[in-house]
Design a protein around this motif. Structure first.
Motif, PDB file in Angstrom:
ATOM      1  N   SER A 120       0.936  -1.197  -0.136  1.00  0.00           N
ATOM      2  CA  SER A 120       0.038  -0.006   0.080  1.00  0.00           C
ATOM      3  C   SER A 120       0.955   1.261   0.033  1.00  0.00           C
ATOM      4  O   SER A 120       1.556   1.744   1.021  1.00  0.00           O
ATOM      5  N   TYR A 121       0.953   1.981  -1.078  1.00  0.00           N
ATOM      6  CA  TYR A 121       1.733   2.965  -1.157  1.00  0.00           C
ATOM      7  C   TYR A 121       1.000   4.392  -0.670  1.00  0.00           C
ATOM      8  O   TYR A 121       1.666   5.400  -0.755  1.00  0.00           O
ATOM      9  N   GLY A 122      -0.448   4.260  -0.531  1.00  0.00           N
ATOM     10  CA  GLY A 122      -1.185   5.159  -0.101  1.00  0.00           C
ATOM     11  C   GLY A 122      -1.236   5.523   1.393  1.00  0.00           C
ATOM     12  O   GLY A 122      -2.056   6.335   1.747  1.00  0.00           O
ATOM     13  N   GLY A 123      -0.746   4.772   2.241  1.00  0.00           N
ATOM     14  CA  GLY A 123      -0.678   4.956   3.798  1.00  0.00           C
ATOM     15  C   GLY A 123      -1.585   3.814   4.319  1.00  0.00           C
ATOM     16  O   GLY A 123      -1.800   3.984   5.576  1.00  0.00           O
ATOM     17  N   GLY A 124      -2.054   2.852   3.613  1.00  0.00           N
ATOM     18  CA  GLY A 124      -2.720   1.678   4.455  1.00  0.00           C
ATOM     19  C   GLY A 124      -1.804   0.766   4.889  1.00  0.00           C
ATOM     20  O   GLY A 124      -0.900   0.880   4.880  1.00  0.00           O
ATOM     21  N   SER A 125      -2.737  -0.383   5.523  1.00  0.00           N
ATOM     22  CA  SER A 125      -2.238  -1.436   5.967  1.00  0.00           C
ATOM     23  C   SER A 125      -1.659  -2.496   5.097  1.00  0.00           C
ATOM     24  O   SER A 125      -1.170  -3.507   5.329  1.00  0.00           O
ATOM     25  N   ALA A 126      -2.324  -2.447   3.961  1.00  0.00           N
ATOM     26  CA  ALA A 126      -1.981  -3.607   2.758  1.00  0.00           C
ATOM     27  C   ALA A 126      -2.879  -4.848   2.951  1.00  0.00           C
ATOM     28  O   ALA A 126      -2.697  -5.964   2.394  1.00  0.00           O
ATOM     29  N   LEU A 127      -3.869  -4.850   4.068  1.00  0.00           N
ATOM     30  CA  LEU A 127      -4.780  -5.870   4.156  1.00  0.00           C
ATOM     31  C   LEU A 127      -6.010  -5.416   3.528  1.00  0.00           C
ATOM     32  O   LEU A 127      -6.699  -6.320   2.970  1.00  0.00           O
ATOM     33  N   THR A 128      -6.195  -4.317   3.805  1.00  0.00           N
ATOM     34  CA  THR A 128      -7.432  -3.684   3.100  1.00  0.00           C
ATOM     35  C   THR A 128      -7.253  -2.386   2.348  1.00  0.00           C
ATOM     36  O   THR A 128      -6.538  -1.542   2.592  1.00  0.00           O
ATOM     37  N   GLY A 129      -7.976  -2.021   1.324  1.00  0.00           N
ATOM     38  CA  GLY A 129      -7.672  -0.717   0.459  1.00  0.00           C
ATOM     39  C   GLY A 129      -7.213  -0.995  -0.827  1.00  0.00           C
ATOM     40  O   GLY A 129      -7.589  -2.074  -1.524  1.00  0.00           O
ATOM     41  N   SER A 130      -6.353  -0.064  -1.375  1.00  0.00           N
ATOM     42  CA  SER A 130      -5.912  -0.269  -2.606  1.00  0.00           C
ATOM     43  C   SER A 130      -4.438  -0.639  -2.543  1.00  0.00           C
ATOM     44  O   SER A 130      -3.507   0.032  -1.854  1.00  0.00           O
ATOM     45  N   CYS A 131      -3.932  -1.739  -3.188  1.00  0.00           N
ATOM     46  CA  CYS A 131      -2.715  -2.032  -3.231  1.00  0.00           C
ATOM     47  C   CYS A 131      -1.963  -2.431  -4.616  1.00  0.00           C
ATOM     48  O   CYS A 131      -2.930  -2.706  -5.426  1.00  0.00           O
ATOM     49  N   THR A 132      -0.848  -2.340  -4.655  1.00  0.00           N
ATOM     50  CA  THR A 132      -0.171  -3.223  -5.867  1.00  0.00           C
ATOM     51  C   THR A 132       0.531  -4.286  -5.360  1.00  0.00           C
ATOM     52  O   THR A 132       1.033  -4.481  -4.313  1.00  0.00           O
TER      53      THR A 132
END
Length: 262
Positions: free
Chosen positions: A150-162
């Motif tokens: 997650s490059y947008g500040g999230g946890s990489a569990l939920t949201g937007s990821c690469t």
């Protein structure tokens, strides 16, 4: 921005983490006439994953994160929601980030040498071309390893990821599947370098004045994995590299060598 031969790029990153000897004589070859790959070898263009290229050459951070993929796939027993994981295992860890170039506008990238100071203002966006180092710490092989960032500040569990999947036979990765599939494995004690590409990163303080990104790693153990990808699509790679269970994962905030100013 200077362009590097693809193999030399990986060797340069290995040199940064102390693994230059693995590249042999090829590590000294920097060919400025060869175009640097616009996408990670580990992304959509060359091995799966969901790394999409925008018109300006940056990767698009717009796919689902690991928990969302797990819930949507239905492949992990007992998952009640996207955060229903115990991702604290150290079998595979994301140990280091190396920044090779940065930009403040997403167009003009300046090369970075180890130790060069880079900074960004909290809450703003900085554009970074990066590599990451993964290490396998378990006593046996870990298979079909997937990485969500997650490059947008999230946890990489939920949201937007690469999302990235390892390519067998590249930079220390292997395949133990018979017949071989398209997702890579790591033997015990091995390290691999993952080209993350040029990405837009939200400037988020890790609490110590350093930029941080959210990451999740998923893996399986020999005998419990299936063919990866599960289908010939981006989603097939994401689903195929999901954890083999609720604890076969590691989610952590990884520091990037960029100072965050108020």
């Amino acid at each position: 921005m200077r362009h590097f031969h693809p193999r030399a790029v990986v060797c340069l990153a290995l040199a940064y983490i102390g693994g230059l000897q693995a590249c042999g004589e090829a590590s000294s070859s920097l060919d400025a006439s060869v175009e640097r790959p616009q996408a990670p070898r580990y992304g959509l263009h060359g091995g799966g994953g969901t790394a999409q290229i925008q018109s300006n050459g940056l990767l698009l951070d717009g796919s689902s994160c690991m928990g969302d993929d797990a819930l949507a796939s239905g492949l992990i027993n007992g998952i009640k929601d996207a955060t229903d994981f115990n991702c604290s295992s150290s079998d595979v860890t994301f140990d280091r980030i190396v920044v090779t170039a940065y930009s403040t506008d997403g167009t003009t990238f300046l090369p970075v040498s180890p130790g060069d100071p880079i900074q960004c203002a909290a809450g703003q966006t900085i554009y970074l071309d990066m590599f990451g180092a993964l290490t396998q710490n378990a006593k046996s092989t870990r298979t079909d390893i997937g990485l969500w960032v997650s490059y947008g500040g999230g946890s990489a569990l939920t949201g937007s990821c690469t999302q990235y999947t390892l390519v067998p036979g590249v930079s220390g990765t292997v395949t133990v599947d018979d017949p071989p599939d398209l997702c890579g494995e790591l033997f015990a004690g091995d390290t691999t370098v993952v080209p993350l590409g040029a990405v837009a990163v939200s400037c988020r303080d890790d609490g110590n004045g350093t930029l941080a990104i959210g990451t999740c790693l998923g893996w399986k153990t020999p005998g419990s994995d299936a063919i990866c990808p599960v289908s010939a699509s981006d989603q097939g790679f994401r689903y195929g590299s999901l954890p083999g269970g609720k604890s076969k994962c590691n989610c952590q905030s990884v520091s990037v060598p960029v100072a965050v100013t108020p």
